[in-house]
Write an enzyme that holds these catalytic residues in place. Structure first.
Site, PDB file in Angstrom:
ATOM      1  N   GLU A 475       7.333  15.144  -0.956  1.00 20.59           N
ATOM      2  CA  GLU A 475       7.072  14.585  -2.277  1.00 20.59           C
ATOM      3  C   GLU A 475       5.564  14.594  -2.531  1.00 20.59           C
ATOM      4  OE1 GLU A 475       8.941  10.836  -1.472  1.00 20.59           O
ATOM      5  OE2 GLU A 475      10.785  11.887  -0.945  1.00 20.59           O
ATOM      6  N   GLU A 506      14.455  12.235   1.156  1.00 18.70           N
ATOM      7  CA  GLU A 506      13.913  12.349   2.509  1.00 18.70           C
ATOM      8  C   GLU A 506      14.881  13.021   3.475  1.00 18.70           C
ATOM      9  OE1 GLU A 506      13.622   9.701   0.599  1.00 18.70           O
ATOM     10  OE2 GLU A 506      11.458   9.516   0.364  1.00 18.70           O
ATOM     11  N   GLN A 528       6.658  10.640   2.876  1.00 20.93           N
ATOM     12  CA  GLN A 528       5.476  10.063   2.232  1.00 20.93           C
ATOM     13  C   GLN A 528       4.967   8.795   2.917  1.00 20.93           C
ATOM     14  OE1 GLN A 528       5.412   9.001  -2.213  1.00 20.93           O
ATOM     15  NE2 GLN A 528       4.538  11.039  -2.087  1.00 20.93           N
ATOM     16  N   ASP A 531       7.783   4.006   6.173  1.00 19.62           N
ATOM     17  CA  ASP A 531       8.849   3.104   5.734  1.00 19.62           C
ATOM     18  C   ASP A 531      10.051   3.876   5.176  1.00 19.62           C
ATOM     19  OD1 ASP A 531       7.122   0.278   5.455  1.00 19.62           O
ATOM     20  OD2 ASP A 531       5.990   2.115   5.172  1.00 19.62           O
ATOM     21  N   TYR A 532       9.831   5.083   4.658  1.00 14.62           N
ATOM     22  CA  TYR A 532      10.932   5.841   4.055  1.00 14.62           C
ATOM     23  C   TYR A 532      11.560   6.847   5.011  1.00 14.62           C
ATOM     24  CZ  TYR A 532       8.805   3.421   0.241  1.00 14.62           C
ATOM     25  OH  TYR A 532       8.286   2.424  -0.525  1.00 14.62           O
ATOM     26  N   HIS A 573       4.849  -0.536   2.618  1.00 15.06           N
ATOM     27  CA  HIS A 573       3.756   0.422   2.841  1.00 15.06           C
ATOM     28  C   HIS A 573       2.880   0.000   4.006  1.00 15.06           C
ATOM     29  CE1 HIS A 573       5.122   1.067  -1.298  1.00 15.06           C
ATOM     30  NE2 HIS A 573       4.786   2.324  -1.109  1.00 15.06           N
TER      31      HIS A 573
END
Ligand SMILES: Cc1ncc(C[n+]2csc(CCOP(=O)(O)OP(=O)(O)O)c2C)c(N)n1
Ligand SMILES: [Mg+2]
Length: 786
Positions: A475, A506, A528, A531-532, A573
């Site tokens: 992304e 993702e 990115q 956390d993701y 984040h």
């Protein structure tokens, strides 16, 4: 005729396989009965260079293409650990979990693009879909770029390869399926997805699975139309041989030529034996449906059609049936004998060794073990290993030749069984990143200082110039050049194919990475924020991490996952779920560099290696100044080698990532308080400190503080185990080891949230000071702060 006979033999194998399980000779059975005829049609259009990415119903296709055969099928059913007998998995995967061998015995690539290939199946439903995207996407990259084909010789002749994915009707309920379909439509890639629709997912029918009870109806909006991109969608019945043959022929031609994705919804398939050997469908199917398992049987209907069309007479087909039954039965018997013979020989050998030890030491009671092996409960290696080891316990302290021979066998046998059941988790090829020769960063008077992000940017630039196989997907990595501008300007320089913006997806970004890596490319999967990563975690854990293991060294996908974490702002984040990463992803190396120069050095190693890895950059480090090594792009940091970033004599602080800088600040405060802290940056959590440098530090300081970004008992527990147990670090300690971790809750947004949720300088100072006070209370008075 030959198609019909192949389908027939495949059916006999399914029936026979089920019987073997029900009589206790094999652990579990799941077969392709009821799905045979469509697979004949699919096999007709499958060519060398094409890929299958499918699930456990595809034996007929595998037989028809020659990627598997009856003897391999039965070898896997019986769990034969010999790679030659079960090349898919060497006894590691359930029956009907297929894979071709892409690698040679040394772990190097074969000429993958010149043969038919099957990516390694996996049991979690739908999890093979994301990597199907990458397999198909690679064709697009190869077709559009001749230089790339030359840079990855043997992987693609012209980019004309098609990827054939198969999935069950119920499997399409998974999010991974939808994410893959959307992405394939966006990307316009040569992916042909077949849905084998038998109306059920175990006991749950389509009305509970799929909107409108039909995946083709549900996906009607995906149909391409003039002026739009999309899928070409066809619906065809699973028993209708001529229509199936025509459909696959037309559609594959289109997919191959125009690189358009397609869906074939194959309806009215059956499950004559029910779902698998673990249940019986009589418990949940209606009488009508059970009747349909017979009346709708695709092989019977194909036969009826052949007779009606005068392709063969019933008598001719009956005559073949006998021969075909015999062929299956003899393949089965041979596979059973091949499976059992070595284990029986091991049983005999063990029995003989225990018997001789008994003669040598008549006062020891070994008769029970001899009896166990003479009439074993099962023919298995655990029976042998267990008996031999218990006999060795009974012989402890005895020095006779026979006792020694038994112990020798026990050791050898255990080592051999480790190879059979525990090997190949990581690449051991000459290209393993552990074998990349390290090159230190060099500095001179000319070395300038720049923002950390620029260090990375220049390092990526140099790598992309060096290796045309490298590309990054994610992304905002393309036009924007990454949210932190780490790739600023690189898309303009290298083009969209190498710095590729993707949708927010993702799991399929990772899948795209796995598939392209299987096809000889060097994808960087950009997640990115750490956390993701959780969106892709299932895939990373189930497909990527165990790929080399579950194929017994037959396949590898050297994907490099780039992400950023630890410190920025707020709940999503600042994450450092390092224990999640470490524990879910064994098989994938984990690098946690403290700054961008270190990150660059690890990338330089990982890009040259063939093991998947994840590298977590420090999210708040992009604007910090760092000196640029003169040999940027070329210096290579070794994995598994910590760095002592501050030498000290009083205690060892072990940490990594963003905390290294905070620990260094704490060390200055500590120095003013009379504490000389040594700070060790572990740099890579997996592999972890291969030469036990931390234990060496402890030998000097005799005290350990682990400072960790993760929750209490998270990565710090992993580190403690490595240091205290693996490295025997406890021997050096004169105070209890301590861990200082983040809070259990995530960080609130803002600088204060970070300060109060993650270890901060003062906490490190106080934790270190407390250790010193415990050892030398007179030198270190109570701070009286609580
Ligand atoms: C993620 C996941 N959930 C549940 C299961 C258990 N399971 C195995 S097969 C299956 C049904 C699959 O049905 P379908 O996709 O229609 O394929 P079929 O077996 O009918 O050919 C289920 C629920 C699984 N393997 N993976
Ligand atoms: Mg089904």
């Amino acid at each position: 005729m030959s198609d019909y006979r192949l389908a027939f033999r495949s059916r006999v194998a399914s029936v026979s396989g089920r019987r073997e399980v029900l009589t206790g000779k094999a652990p579990f059975g799941i077969f392709g009965d009821g799905k045979e005829v469509a697979q004949l049609a699919m096999a007709k259009v499958f060519r060398p260079g094409d890929w299958r990415s499918g699930y456990y119903r595809d034996q007929t296709f595998m037989f028809a293409t020659g990627m598997s055969d009856l003897s391999q099928f039965f070898a896997q059913l019986y769990t034969n650990t010999d790679i030659a007998a079960d090349p898919s998995s060497a006894g590691r995967q359930m029956v009907s979990h297929f894979a071709t061998r892409l690698l040679d015995a040394g772990g190097g690539w074969t000429r993958v693009g010149e043969a038919m290939q099957s990516a390694a199946d996996l049991s979690p439903v739908g999890a093979h879909m994301p990597r199907s995207l990458g397999l198909a996407y690679a064709s697009k990259l190869y077709r559009s770029d001749r230089a790339l084909r030359e840079a990855a010789p043997g992987f693609s002749t012209s980019g004309d390869e098609v990827t054939f994915a198969t999935i069950g009707n119920a499997g399409t309920s998974e999010g991974l399926f939808w994410e893959t379909m959307n992405a394939a439509g966006v990307l316009q890639i040569p992916l042909l997805v077949s849905v084998w629709d038998d109306g059920y997912g175990i006991s749950v029918p389509n009305e509970y699975q799929t909107i409108k009870s039909s995946i083709s109806a549900a996906l009607a909006g995906f149909q391409r139309e003039p002026g739009t991109t999309g899928f070409e969608i066809r619906v065809v019945k699973g028993w209708d041989y001529p229509s199936l043959v025509d459909t696959y022929a037309d559609l594959t031609e289109l997919v191959r030529r125009e690189q358009v994705p397609a869906l074939v919804h194959v309806t009215e398939m059956t499950q004559p034996q029910g779902h698998s050997t673990s249940g019986s469908h009589e418990r949940y199917k209606t009488k009508e449906r059970l009747a349909f398992e017979t009346t709708g049987d695709p092989i019977t209907r194909m036969r009826d059609w052949m007779v009606a069309e005068k392709i063969a007479t019933a008598a001719e087909l009956d005559a073949f049936a006998d021969d075909d039954r015999k062929a299956v039965e003899s393949a089965r018997i041979a596979a059973w004998e091949t499976y059992q013979a070595p284990i029986k020989a091991e049983l005999d050998r063990a029995q003989g060794l225990i018997g001789r030890a008994q003669q040598e030491s008549p006062e020891v009671r070994l008769a029970d073990f001899v009896a166990e092996l003479a009439d074993p409960l099962e023919i298995s290696r655990r029976v042998v290993q267990s008996a031999v080891r218990r006999a060795a316990y009974a012989l402890r302290g005895r020095d006779g030749a026979a006792a020694g021979a038994l112990r020798g066998f026990a050791k050898e046998y255990a080592a051999r069984n480790d190879e059979r059941y525990r090997s190949f988790l990581y690449s051991a090829s000459p290209d393993s990143p552990l074998k990349v020769t390290p090159i230190a960063a060099e500095y001179s008077d000319r070395s300038e200082s720049v923002d950390g992000r620029v260090v990375l940017l220049r390092n990526f630039d140099l790598n992309f110039a060096r290796d045309p196989r490298l590309f990054v997907m994610g992304e905002d990595v393309g036009k924007l050049g990454d949210v932190n501008l780490v790739f600023e300007g690189l898309q303009a320089k290298y083009g969209e194919r190498r710095f590729t913006d993707t949708g927010i997806r993702e799991a399929t970004i990772l899948g795209q990475g796995i598939g392209t890596a299987l096809r000889g490319l060097r994808p960087i999967v950009d997640i990115q924020y750490l956390d993701y990563l959780l969106y892709a975690l299932e895939l990373a854990s189930d497909d990527l991490a165990p790929l080399h293991y579950r194929t017994a060294g037959g396949q590898k996908a050297p994907v490099i996952i780039r992400t950023k974490g630890h410190r920025l702002q707020g709940i999503w984040h600042t994450g450092s779920p390092m224990s999640v990463v470490l524990n879910a992803l064994r098989g994938i190396y984990v690098a946690v560099p403290r700054n961008m120069v270190q990150a660059a050095g690890f990338y330089n190693t990982l890009f040259r290696g063939d093991n998947p890895a994840i590298l977590i950059e420090v999210l708040n480090g992009y604007r910090l100044k760092e000196r640029v090594p003169d040999n940027l792009g070329d210096f290579r940091l070794p994995l598994g080698v910590p760095e002592t970033v501050r030498a000290g004599s009083d205690l060892t602080i072990v940490t990594y990532g963003a905390l290294v800088r905070i620990a260094l600040e704490a060390a200055e405060t500590l120095a003013a308080m009379g504490v000389d802290a040594e700070i060790v940056d572990v740099q890579t959590l997996n592999p972890f400190d291969l030469k036990a440098a931390i234990a060496e530090s402890l030998a000097k300081t005799n005290a350990l503080l682990v400072v960790d970004e993760d929750v209490p008992g998270g990565a710090s527990a992993f580190i403690l185990r490595e240091v205290l147990e693996t490295q025997r670090g406890f021997e050096h300690l004169d105070a209890p080891p301590r861990t200082l971790t983040a809070a259990e809750n995530r960080a609130a947004v803002g600088v204060d949230g970070d300060y109060f949720a993650k270890p901060n300088r003062e906490q490190i100072v106080e934790a270190a000071y407390a250790i010193m006070r415990e050892r030398r209370p007179r030198d270190f008075p109570d701070l009286r702060l609580g």
